[in-house]
Write a protein that holds these residues in place. Sequence first.
Motif, short mmCIF file in Angstrom:
data_model
loop_
_atom_site.label_atom_id
_atom_site.label_comp_id
_atom_site.label_asym_id
_atom_site.label_seq_id
_atom_site.Cartn_x
_atom_site.Cartn_y
_atom_site.Cartn_z
N PRO A 140 22.87 27.68 1.80
CA PRO A 140 23.40 28.86 2.49
C PRO A 140 23.76 28.62 3.95
CG PRO A 140 21.03 29.06 2.11
CD PRO A 140 21.48 27.88 1.32
N LYS A 141 23.21 27.59 4.58
CA LYS A 141 23.51 27.34 5.98
C LYS A 141 24.81 26.56 6.17
CE LYS A 141 18.71 27.40 7.61
NZ LYS A 141 17.65 26.64 8.32
N LYS A 150 26.18 14.95 10.98
CA LYS A 150 26.73 16.17 10.41
C LYS A 150 27.70 15.81 9.29
CE LYS A 150 24.68 18.38 13.78
NZ LYS A 150 23.43 19.14 13.57
N VAL A 151 27.39 16.25 8.08
CA VAL A 151 28.12 15.80 6.89
C VAL A 151 28.82 16.97 6.21
CG1 VAL A 151 27.91 14.67 4.64
CG2 VAL A 151 26.45 13.93 6.54
N ILE A 157 21.39 17.26 -3.60
CA ILE A 157 19.93 17.14 -3.55
C ILE A 157 19.52 16.13 -2.49
CG2 ILE A 157 17.88 16.47 -4.86
CD1 ILE A 157 19.39 17.42 -7.39
N ASN A 158 20.20 14.99 -2.47
CA ASN A 158 19.83 13.93 -1.53
C ASN A 158 20.18 14.29 -0.09
OD1 ASN A 158 18.73 12.22 -3.50
ND2 ASN A 158 20.74 11.36 -3.99
N LEU A 159 21.29 14.98 0.11
CA LEU A 159 21.65 15.42 1.46
C LEU A 159 20.64 16.44 1.99
CD1 LEU A 159 25.53 15.71 1.17
CD2 LEU A 159 24.28 14.21 2.73
N LYS A 160 20.21 17.35 1.12
CA LYS A 160 19.23 18.35 1.54
C LYS A 160 17.90 17.70 1.90
CE LYS A 160 18.82 22.14 -0.82
NZ LYS A 160 18.68 23.06 -2.00
N GLU A 187 22.61 16.29 7.97
CA GLU A 187 22.66 17.73 7.79
C GLU A 187 23.99 18.11 7.15
OE1 GLU A 187 22.69 21.92 10.36
OE2 GLU A 187 22.53 19.99 11.38
N LEU A 188 23.92 18.79 6.01
CA LEU A 188 25.13 19.26 5.36
C LEU A 188 25.60 20.53 6.07
CD1 LEU A 188 27.11 18.85 2.98
CD2 LEU A 188 25.69 20.43 1.66
N VAL A 189 26.68 20.42 6.81
CA VAL A 189 27.16 21.56 7.61
C VAL A 189 28.31 22.29 6.96
CG1 VAL A 189 26.38 20.55 9.78
CG2 VAL A 189 28.70 20.07 8.96
N ALA A 190 28.97 21.65 5.96
CA ALA A 190 30.13 22.28 5.33
C ALA A 190 30.39 21.63 3.98
CB ALA A 190 31.37 22.15 6.21
#
Length: 351
Positions: free
Chosen positions: A50-51, A5-6, A21-24, A30-33
Amino acid sequence: MTTLKVGLIGCGHIAQRAHLINLKASPCAELVAFAETETERRQATARLVPKATAFASYEEMLDRADVEAVVICLPNALHATAAIAALERGKHIYLEKPLAMNIDEARAVIRAWRSAGVVAMMGFNYRFNKLYESAREHVHAGTLGQTLYARSVFSTALQDLPSWKQSRRSGGGVLFDLASHHFDLLRYFFGREVSEVCAEIQSHKSEGDNAFVQMRLADGTTAQSFFSTSAVEEDSFEIYGEKAKLSIDRYSSLEARITPQTLDGLRVRQLRHGLKSLSGSRYLLEKMRAPLHEPSYRAALSRFVSAAQTNAQLGPDLFDGYQSLALIEAAEESARTRRWIQLKQQLTEVA
């Protein structure tokens, strides 16, 4: 293995063009914030992810228990403060260069890292560029023989810079922007520290936007580098040895080019180079598909995610960031005093 969780701190140019782009695209993260102070940029980022939960304050984001690691992409003057805040909360960090604005700040960051016991990786992503990996392999394998001299150029075309990049006081200047990468790569290629530095820094379109740096490594190898944010687009290395010369241009090369010591067999070498270049089409395709046409951003982030998941330390770490910053400060001192500056093994001074 569970997904990491990043959180992302700062949503400026490099975050938008590479890290988001790379995190997605990462199957393991998972980009959480994310945190961004500018309202318009924060809203634009929210539309892209958006998530993820948006924050105006990174301190508030860091207090979230589900944020295990952070990628820090703030203006240079804010790096040390944000890194320490994340480390004190036990977060793994991927920190864009430079480590800090000065050695005193850098020592504080490293002390926080030692106390936290987490993974802390510097954004020296070019170490993960296949061309530079190949160069290091050739040097360490003895392909060039005893290395004698290295020459590098890292420059960009003139462009509009954000206000903070136009002054050294706020973290601007070509030494932070570009030279920090090549200072790290010299250490990466040769496995040696720089022992002496002599530099000239000029200001053409903004403060400290051109620099010429001469260096001597601990093993006697000498190096010369030119850095500019007001010249032409170039990122190249040449390394001369007793047996051969290695040449790389990050923008145009598909592989490291080896030039033999003499002209004997040069035609055979040229033919082999041509055949190898055909096999470089795979790397060319990888470049074309990568954000900013630079695959090393994705490779570096992938290594960071993997290391954070297993709490395995890896380079380039904050000590590498410290050494690069020490070279920057030595170059600045040399430009002020117009003399060669000897570098101490300053890592022993980090309390």
